[in-house]
Design a protein around this motif. Structure first.
Motif, short mmCIF file in Angstrom:
data_model
loop_
_atom_site.label_atom_id
_atom_site.label_comp_id
_atom_site.label_asym_id
_atom_site.label_seq_id
_atom_site.Cartn_x
_atom_site.Cartn_y
_atom_site.Cartn_z
N PRO A 150 0.83 -1.20 0.00
CA PRO A 150 0.00 0.00 0.00
C PRO A 150 0.87 1.26 0.00
CG PRO A 150 0.08 -0.85 2.21
CD PRO A 150 0.85 -1.83 1.33
N ALA A 151 0.22 2.41 -0.01
CA ALA A 151 0.92 3.69 -0.15
C ALA A 151 1.93 3.92 0.98
CB ALA A 151 -0.09 4.84 -0.19
N GLU A 152 1.66 3.42 2.16
CA GLU A 152 2.59 3.65 3.27
C GLU A 152 3.91 2.90 3.11
OE1 GLU A 152 -0.40 0.69 5.28
OE2 GLU A 152 -0.64 2.56 4.19
N MET A 153 4.00 1.99 2.12
CA MET A 153 5.25 1.29 1.85
C MET A 153 6.12 2.02 0.84
SD MET A 153 5.48 -1.18 3.85
CE MET A 153 6.97 -1.85 3.19
N HIS A 154 5.58 3.00 0.13
CA HIS A 154 6.33 3.71 -0.90
C HIS A 154 7.52 4.47 -0.31
CE1 HIS A 154 2.53 3.79 -3.66
NE2 HIS A 154 2.88 2.58 -3.32
N THR A 155 7.30 5.20 0.76
CA THR A 155 8.37 6.01 1.35
C THR A 155 9.50 5.15 1.91
OG1 THR A 155 6.79 7.77 1.82
CG2 THR A 155 8.86 7.80 3.05
N PRO A 156 9.23 4.09 2.69
CA PRO A 156 10.34 3.26 3.17
C PRO A 156 11.12 2.58 2.03
CG PRO A 156 8.37 2.80 4.46
CD PRO A 156 7.97 3.68 3.32
N ALA A 157 10.41 2.14 0.99
CA ALA A 157 11.10 1.51 -0.14
C ALA A 157 11.98 2.53 -0.86
CB ALA A 157 10.08 0.91 -1.10
N LYS A 158 11.47 3.73 -1.05
CA LYS A 158 12.24 4.78 -1.70
C LYS A 158 13.45 5.16 -0.85
CE LYS A 158 12.79 7.65 -5.08
NZ LYS A 158 13.26 7.12 -6.35
N ALA A 159 13.31 5.14 0.47
CA ALA A 159 14.43 5.47 1.35
C ALA A 159 15.57 4.46 1.19
CB ALA A 159 13.96 5.52 2.80
N VAL A 160 15.25 3.19 1.01
CA VAL A 160 16.29 2.17 0.80
C VAL A 160 17.04 2.46 -0.51
CG1 VAL A 160 16.71 -0.29 0.38
CG2 VAL A 160 15.08 0.39 2.14
N VAL A 161 16.28 2.75 -1.56
CA VAL A 161 16.91 3.04 -2.86
C VAL A 161 17.73 4.33 -2.77
CG1 VAL A 161 16.45 3.61 -5.28
CG2 VAL A 161 15.17 1.79 -4.16
N ASN A 162 17.23 5.33 -2.09
CA ASN A 162 17.98 6.59 -1.95
C ASN A 162 19.29 6.38 -1.19
OD1 ASN A 162 16.08 8.03 -3.38
ND2 ASN A 162 15.06 8.83 -1.57
N ALA A 163 19.25 5.59 -0.12
CA ALA A 163 20.47 5.32 0.65
C ALA A 163 21.48 4.57 -0.21
CB ALA A 163 20.14 4.53 1.92
N ALA A 164 21.01 3.60 -0.98
CA ALA A 164 21.91 2.88 -1.87
C ALA A 164 22.43 3.81 -2.97
CB ALA A 164 21.19 1.68 -2.49
N GLY A 165 21.58 4.69 -3.45
CA GLY A 165 21.99 5.65 -4.46
C GLY A 165 23.07 6.60 -3.94
N ASP A 166 22.98 6.97 -2.65
CA ASP A 166 24.01 7.81 -2.05
C ASP A 166 25.37 7.11 -2.07
OD1 ASP A 166 22.12 9.78 -1.60
OD2 ASP A 166 21.87 9.30 0.54
N VAL A 167 25.35 5.82 -1.74
CA VAL A 167 26.60 5.04 -1.78
C VAL A 167 27.13 5.01 -3.20
CG1 VAL A 167 27.61 2.75 -1.46
CG2 VAL A 167 25.99 3.64 0.23
N TYR A 168 26.26 4.70 -4.14
CA TYR A 168 26.69 4.60 -5.54
C TYR A 168 27.27 5.92 -6.02
CZ TYR A 168 26.54 3.93 -10.56
OH TYR A 168 26.88 3.85 -11.89
N ARG A 169 26.58 7.03 -5.75
CA ARG A 169 27.08 8.33 -6.20
C ARG A 169 28.42 8.66 -5.56
NH1 ARG A 169 21.72 8.99 -6.26
NH2 ARG A 169 21.49 9.68 -4.11
N ARG A 170 28.58 8.28 -4.31
CA ARG A 170 29.85 8.56 -3.62
C ARG A 170 30.99 7.76 -4.25
NH1 ARG A 170 33.78 10.68 -2.48
NH2 ARG A 170 34.69 10.86 -0.41
#
Length: 183
Positions: free
Chosen positions: A120-140
């Motif tokens: 449901p919609a309440e899972m979108h933000t936590p899932a996006k946070a995981v991808v964003n954290a991984a994206g931060d590592v990748y960009r670094r």
């Protein structure tokens, strides 16, 4: 003797109102009442059967929905683990070339899209946070200049902890969603 008196009384009443109160009328009345009761019982049984089918369909849909959510949540966790493994490989200079952080991030982003689809919609933000954290590592790892390709340990720990924290929040929210019965 009493039956004879009752039958005579019945005939007397019938004579007064103009009806012939014979046994045929009693049987006809009973048959009409039986027919009405049969129709009412049929309507009730029909509606109960339709309701049971609708309820069964709803139960099956909820089961299907929960199963799809569980699979999507498992995919994002598996992809997060694969990204963490790629992170570990990147930290070692001899295996850095084989560490496919970009591919692992793409897989994680695809898993996040799956979570967005099944909700449901309440899972979108936590899932996006995981991808964003991984994206931060990748960009670094992509912004390092110079020949050493070095990320200071404190910054590496911070990036790792952000990914772990986002993943843990996702797991907590997923457990809440999966444990909550849908209405």
């Amino acid at each position: 003797m009493d039956l004879t008196v009752a039958a005579q009384t019945s005939r007397d009443v019938g004579d007064r109102i103009g009806w012939d109160m014979s046994e045929g009328w009693g049987m006809l009345g009973a048959a009409i009442l039986a027919g009405i009761f049969a129709i009412v019982a049929g309507v009730i049984a029909y509606r109960a059967g339709r309701r049971q089918v609708a309820d069964q369909g709803l139960i099956e849909h909820r089961h299907w929905q929960r199963q799809n959510r569980l699979e999507a949540y498992q995919r994002i966790l598996t992809s997060s683990d694969a990204f963490t493994t790629a992170m570990d490989a990147w930290r070692i200079p001899t295996t850095r070339a084989s560490a496919n952080l970009g591919g692992a991030l793409e897989t994680l982003a695809a898993a996040e899209a799956g979570v967005r689809l099944v909700g449901p919609a309440e899972m979108h933000t936590p899932a996006k946070a995981v991808v964003n954290a991984a994206g931060d590592v990748y960009r670094r790892t992509r912004t390092i200049t110079g020949a050493l390709l070095f990320i200071p340990p404190a910054q590496w720990v911070q990036l790792s902890q952000a990914l772990i924290s986002a993943t843990n929040q996702f797991v907590t929210q997923a457990a809440t969603v999966l444990d909550t019965p849908t209405e």
